[in-house]
Design an enzyme around this catalytic site. Structure first.
Site, PDB file in Angstrom:
ATOM      1  N   GLY A 128       0.788  -1.233   0.000  1.00 58.69           N
ATOM      2  CA  GLY A 128       0.000   0.000   0.000  1.00 58.69           C
ATOM      3  C   GLY A 128       0.816   1.277   0.000  1.00 58.69           C
ATOM      4  O   GLY A 128       0.263   2.366   0.143  1.00 58.69           O
TER       5      GLY A 128
ATOM      6  N   GLU B 127       4.479  -6.345   1.501  1.00 56.64           N
ATOM      7  CA  GLU B 127       4.071  -6.764   0.147  1.00 56.64           C
ATOM      8  C   GLU B 127       3.871  -5.578  -0.773  1.00 56.64           C
ATOM      9  O   GLU B 127       2.754  -5.335  -1.231  1.00 56.64           O
ATOM     10  CB  GLU B 127       2.743  -7.523   0.232  1.00 56.64           C
ATOM     11  CG  GLU B 127       2.781  -8.765   1.068  1.00 56.64           C
ATOM     12  CD  GLU B 127       1.392  -9.272   1.424  1.00 56.64           C
ATOM     13  OE1 GLU B 127       1.300 -10.400   1.911  1.00 56.64           O
ATOM     14  OE2 GLU B 127       0.411  -8.522   1.229  1.00 56.64           O
ATOM     15  N   PRO B 128       4.906  -4.823  -1.077  1.00 51.14           N
ATOM     16  CA  PRO B 128       4.702  -3.688  -1.974  1.00 51.14           C
ATOM     17  C   PRO B 128       4.506  -4.122  -3.427  1.00 51.14           C
ATOM     18  O   PRO B 128       5.159  -5.063  -3.883  1.00 51.14           O
ATOM     19  CB  PRO B 128       6.015  -2.899  -1.819  1.00 51.14           C
ATOM     20  CG  PRO B 128       7.029  -3.907  -1.403  1.00 51.14           C
ATOM     21  CD  PRO B 128       6.291  -4.961  -0.606  1.00 51.14           C
ATOM     22  N   GLY B 129       3.611  -3.465  -4.124  1.00 52.49           N
ATOM     23  CA  GLY B 129       3.428  -3.716  -5.556  1.00 52.49           C
ATOM     24  C   GLY B 129       3.633  -2.424  -6.337  1.00 52.49           C
ATOM     25  O   GLY B 129       4.603  -2.258  -7.074  1.00 52.49           O
ATOM     26  N   ARG B 130       2.724  -1.491  -6.091  1.00 48.88           N
ATOM     27  CA  ARG B 130       2.721  -0.218  -6.820  1.00 48.88           C
ATOM     28  C   ARG B 130       4.076   0.498  -6.784  1.00 48.88           C
ATOM     29  O   ARG B 130       4.555   1.009  -7.789  1.00 48.88           O
ATOM     30  CB  ARG B 130       1.660   0.686  -6.174  1.00 48.88           C
ATOM     31  CG  ARG B 130       1.456   2.044  -6.807  1.00 48.88           C
ATOM     32  CD  ARG B 130       0.514   2.886  -5.935  1.00 48.88           C
ATOM     33  NE  ARG B 130      -0.580   2.104  -5.426  1.00 48.88           N
ATOM     34  CZ  ARG B 130      -1.799   2.066  -5.968  1.00 48.88           C
ATOM     35  NH1 ARG B 130      -2.073   2.814  -6.993  1.00 48.88           N
ATOM     36  NH2 ARG B 130      -2.746   1.312  -5.452  1.00 48.88           N
TER      37      ARG B 130
ATOM     38  N   ARG C  15      -8.110   3.217 -13.797  1.00 48.05           N
ATOM     39  CA  ARG C  15      -8.026   3.817 -12.464  1.00 48.05           C
ATOM     40  C   ARG C  15      -8.722   5.178 -12.374  1.00 48.05           C
ATOM     41  O   ARG C  15      -9.295   5.520 -11.345  1.00 48.05           O
ATOM     42  CB  ARG C  15      -6.566   3.943 -12.009  1.00 48.05           C
ATOM     43  CG  ARG C  15      -5.901   2.601 -11.762  1.00 48.05           C
ATOM     44  CD  ARG C  15      -4.528   2.756 -11.113  1.00 48.05           C
ATOM     45  NE  ARG C  15      -4.603   3.275  -9.771  1.00 48.05           N
ATOM     46  CZ  ARG C  15      -4.317   4.510  -9.420  1.00 48.05           C
ATOM     47  NH1 ARG C  15      -3.924   5.390 -10.325  1.00 48.05           N
ATOM     48  NH2 ARG C  15      -4.422   4.888  -8.170  1.00 48.05           N
TER      49      ARG C  15
ATOM     50  N   TYR D   4     -11.480   5.243  -9.614  1.00 48.00           N
ATOM     51  CA  TYR D   4     -11.178   5.928  -8.350  1.00 48.00           C
ATOM     52  C   TYR D   4     -11.052   7.429  -8.489  1.00 48.00           C
ATOM     53  O   TYR D   4     -10.563   8.074  -7.552  1.00 48.00           O
ATOM     54  CB  TYR D   4      -9.824   5.476  -7.780  1.00 48.00           C
ATOM     55  CG  TYR D   4      -9.512   4.011  -7.777  1.00 48.00           C
ATOM     56  CD1 TYR D   4     -10.377   3.101  -7.186  1.00 48.00           C
ATOM     57  CD2 TYR D   4      -8.319   3.554  -8.308  1.00 48.00           C
ATOM     58  CE1 TYR D   4     -10.045   1.758  -7.160  1.00 48.00           C
ATOM     59  CE2 TYR D   4      -7.986   2.208  -8.275  1.00 48.00           C
ATOM     60  CZ  TYR D   4      -8.867   1.312  -7.693  1.00 48.00           C
ATOM     61  OH  TYR D   4      -8.536  -0.014  -7.654  1.00 48.00           O
TER      62      TYR D   4
ATOM     63  N   CYS E 133     -17.127   4.447 -25.022  1.00 47.90           N
ATOM     64  CA  CYS E 133     -18.486   4.995 -24.961  1.00 47.90           C
ATOM     65  C   CYS E 133     -18.963   5.163 -23.519  1.00 47.90           C
ATOM     66  O   CYS E 133     -19.950   4.547 -23.101  1.00 47.90           O
ATOM     67  CB  CYS E 133     -19.424   4.081 -25.734  1.00 47.90           C
ATOM     68  SG  CYS E 133     -18.909   3.946 -27.430  1.00 47.90           S
ATOM     69  N   GLU E 134     -18.243   5.918 -22.762  1.00 43.67           N
ATOM     70  CA  GLU E 134     -18.591   6.246 -21.372  1.00 43.67           C
ATOM     71  C   GLU E 134     -18.126   7.671 -21.151  1.00 43.67           C
ATOM     72  O   GLU E 134     -16.968   7.984 -21.462  1.00 43.67           O
ATOM     73  CB  GLU E 134     -17.802   5.372 -20.386  1.00 43.67           C
ATOM     74  CG  GLU E 134     -18.171   3.930 -20.338  1.00 43.67           C
ATOM     75  CD  GLU E 134     -19.422   3.668 -19.528  1.00 43.67           C
ATOM     76  OE1 GLU E 134     -19.717   4.458 -18.605  1.00 43.67           O
ATOM     77  OE2 GLU E 134     -20.112   2.689 -19.843  1.00 43.67           O
TER      78      GLU E 134
HETATM   79  C1  LIG Z   1      -3.114  -8.056   0.482  1.00 42.38           C
HETATM   80  C2  LIG Z   1      -2.426  -7.087  -0.388  1.00 42.38           C
HETATM   81  N1  LIG Z   1      -1.087  -6.996  -0.315  1.00 42.38           N
HETATM   82  C3  LIG Z   1      -0.403  -6.117  -1.094  1.00 42.38           C
HETATM   83  C4  LIG Z   1      -1.070  -5.291  -1.973  1.00 42.38           C
HETATM   84  C5  LIG Z   1      -0.252  -4.348  -2.819  1.00 42.38           C
HETATM   85  O1  LIG Z   1      -0.576  -3.028  -2.619  1.00 42.38           O
HETATM   86  P1  LIG Z   1       0.291  -1.903  -3.341  1.00 42.38           P
HETATM   87  O2  LIG Z   1       0.425  -2.293  -4.765  1.00 42.38           O
HETATM   88  O3  LIG Z   1      -0.519  -0.669  -3.167  1.00 42.38           O
HETATM   89  O4  LIG Z   1       1.611  -1.861  -2.639  1.00 42.38           O
HETATM   90  C6  LIG Z   1      -2.460  -5.339  -2.065  1.00 42.38           C
HETATM   91  C7  LIG Z   1      -3.187  -4.452  -2.982  1.00 42.38           C
HETATM   92  O5  LIG Z   1      -4.361  -4.387  -3.079  1.00 42.38           O
HETATM   93  C8  LIG Z   1      -3.158  -6.268  -1.249  1.00 42.38           C
HETATM   94  O6  LIG Z   1      -4.487  -6.383  -1.311  1.00 42.38           O
END
Ligand SMILES: Cc1ncc(COP(=O)(O)O)c(C=O)c1O
Length: 477
Positions: free
Chosen positions: A282, A324-327, A372, A376, A403-404
């Site tokens: 997050g 658990e970073p993704g973004r 997105r 959001y 078409c939105e």
């Molecule tokens: C359980 C969990 N872990 C990690 C993430 C990754 O979040 P982010 O990409 O914002 O770091 C998410 C995103 O929804 C999630 O639901």
């Protein structure tokens, strides 16, 4: 719906009362803010955007538009920084950290390999994500499996393959995972996702730890659920997991969640081992110059400090840590290139009885490649990609071709006032949750993903052709 159209010469370009309060009119609408743009992006001497050493026009000539461009070195460096920051901070307080890459942000075989090579484990949340990560060569033992409604088939397949950890979402799932583990003669490591009740300060639909939502077990019910997990001989309970939301800038929300989780964690220690604590992902990134995203390194210091202080107060050992970073790993490394099709100046009534002009710049993609903004009301930035211009800036809204009326890509930014059909536009920070949320709305094929590095570009995810779309239509067999 039809809109009144003004000629460009009639338009008062600035200041524009339709500009949001956070958006300053730039002195140079060609400038690339390094906090928003991928690490290797710059403008060449003739004004063109260059990504990973490859000019935008070259990329478009080879692969067309829309086009997702991923800066490989940027992803690799960010993945390494994430691992090193948490490793270093965990070691400082006498423990270790596992940094998972949240594959939902963006997953392809190449990206799975880049993050694995940087030392990240991989968090998957469907059988499809598992299949891609595994096919890419990621060891299932280095994967964590999330999801609030994992199917029996997904559970069976991942447990059989030796998945590292399953993050249980609820008590029912404990029985399902235990049965799969028994079938395959394994003792499955499991975490329990808890809802800490912490409200992350972000968009409402992204704040996943509210009480009224589908993920996890309320903290008050956690001891009972852990007791039932521990009764299964084929499960090994390793700890609590929390994910409080997305695009979070500060550490306050994480601090509160950690405090609440550790209080329960300490109680659980009285009845058995609880070796780990997982604080989820997050971590926020800058989509516009107004976003003040802190470096992950700083957040690692803050998070580990909070955990260590709280453990000292509770007189318990600091657990193994997981995040658990993704973004933050992949988001800033992505840029989407589009071509401008039409431009429309629309007169809009403003507060106080006046009016102002909003310039709609329509591009050849939209909500099918970036959902997105529609989902959001996410903010993005935009710049001319094929050239620079000294024409004074005009406030624009970049719209898609779908078409939105909500099919918007960039709600508000400034582009040089001479932006014209045929211009290439670049939208930065599109590496996360754009390709992974893409759709075929209006039978538009999903764009290819191209990795750029050291002046070379290569396709890492093929684009969808009309033939691909027709091939799925069983009425044409
Ligand atoms: C359980 C969990 N872990 C990690 C993430 C990754 O979040 P982010 O990409 O914002 O770091 C998410 C995103 O929804 C999630 O639901």
């Amino acid at each position: 719906m039809s809109f009144p159209v003004l000629r460009s010469s009639e338009v008062r370009v600035s200041p524009n009362p339709l500009a949001p309060a956070w958006l300053d009119e730039p002195t140079d609408a060609n400038a690339l803010d390094p906090t928003v743009w991928s690490a290797t992006s710059y403008r060449s001497a003739d004004g063109e955007l260059v990504l990973g050493g490859v000019a935008a026009s070259e990329l478009v000539a080879s692969y067309g538009t829309p086009l997702y461009v991923l800066d490989e070195d940027d992803v690799r460096v960010r993945a390494l920084e994430a691992v090193r920051s948490f490793d270093r901070e965990a070691a400082r307080v006498g423990t270790r950290a596992t940094v998972y890459y949240a594959a939902k942000a963006f997953l392809s075989a190449e990206v799975a390999r880049w993050v694995a090579e940087a030392g990240m484990a991989v968090d998957i949340c469907t059988g499809g994500e598992f299949a891609v990560a595994r096919a890419a060569g990621v060891d299932p033992a280095r994967m964590g499996f999330h999801g609030n409604n994992k199917s029996l088939a997904e559970i069976d397949r991942t447990v059989e393959a030796g998945i590292g950890t399953v993050v249980l979402d609820n008590a029912d799932e404990a029985g399902r995972v235990a049965a799969a583990a028994e079938r395959h003669g394994r003792v499955q490591r499991v975490r329990l996702r808890v809802n800490s009740g912490v409200h992350a300060s972000t968009h409402e639909y992204l704040a996943t730890a509210r009480e009224d939502q589908k993920f996890g077990v309320p903290l008050s019910e956690t001891p009972d659920v852990v007791r039932s997990i521990r009764q299964h001989a084929s499960l090994e309970f390793v700890g609590l997991h929390s994910h409080i939301g997305s695009q979070i800038f500060g550490s306050d929300g994480f601090a509160e969640a950690a405090r609440r989780l550790l209080a329960v964690h300490a109680d659980l220690l009285a009845s058995g081992p609880v070796p780990e604590l997982n604080l989820g992902g997050g971590f926020g990134i800058a989509y516009t110059s107004a976003d003040d995203a802190r470096p992950l390194d700083e957040l690692a210091v803050a998070l580990v400090d909070i955990v260590a202080t709280e453990c000292a107060r509770l007189e318990i050992d600091v657990p193994l840590l997981a995040v658990e970073p993704g973004r933050v790993v992949v988001g800033p490394a992505g840029t989407t290139l589009y071509e401008v099709g039409t431009i429309k100046d629309v007169t809009v009534s403003t507060d106080g009885g006046g009016s102002a002009v909003r310039r709609y710049v329509s591009v050849d993609g939209g909500m099918s490649d970036n959902a997105r903004t529609a989902l959001y009301a996410a903010d993005y930035s935009v710049r001319l990609a094929g050239r620079a211009s000294s024409t004074p800036p005009a406030l624009v809204r970049v719209a898609g071709k779908h078409c939105e009326s909500g099919d918007l890509v960039v709600l508000a930014d400034y582009l040089p006032g001479d932006v014209a059909p045929g211009d290439l536009l670049a939208v930065p920070a599109t590496g996360a949750y754009c390709h992974s949320l893409a759709s075929n709305y209006n039978h538009v094929g999903r764009p290819p993903v191209v990795a750029v590095r050291d002046g070379r570009a290569r396709v890492i995810v093929r684009g969808e052709s009309e033939a691909d779309l027709l091939a799925r239509d069983a009425g044409l067999d």
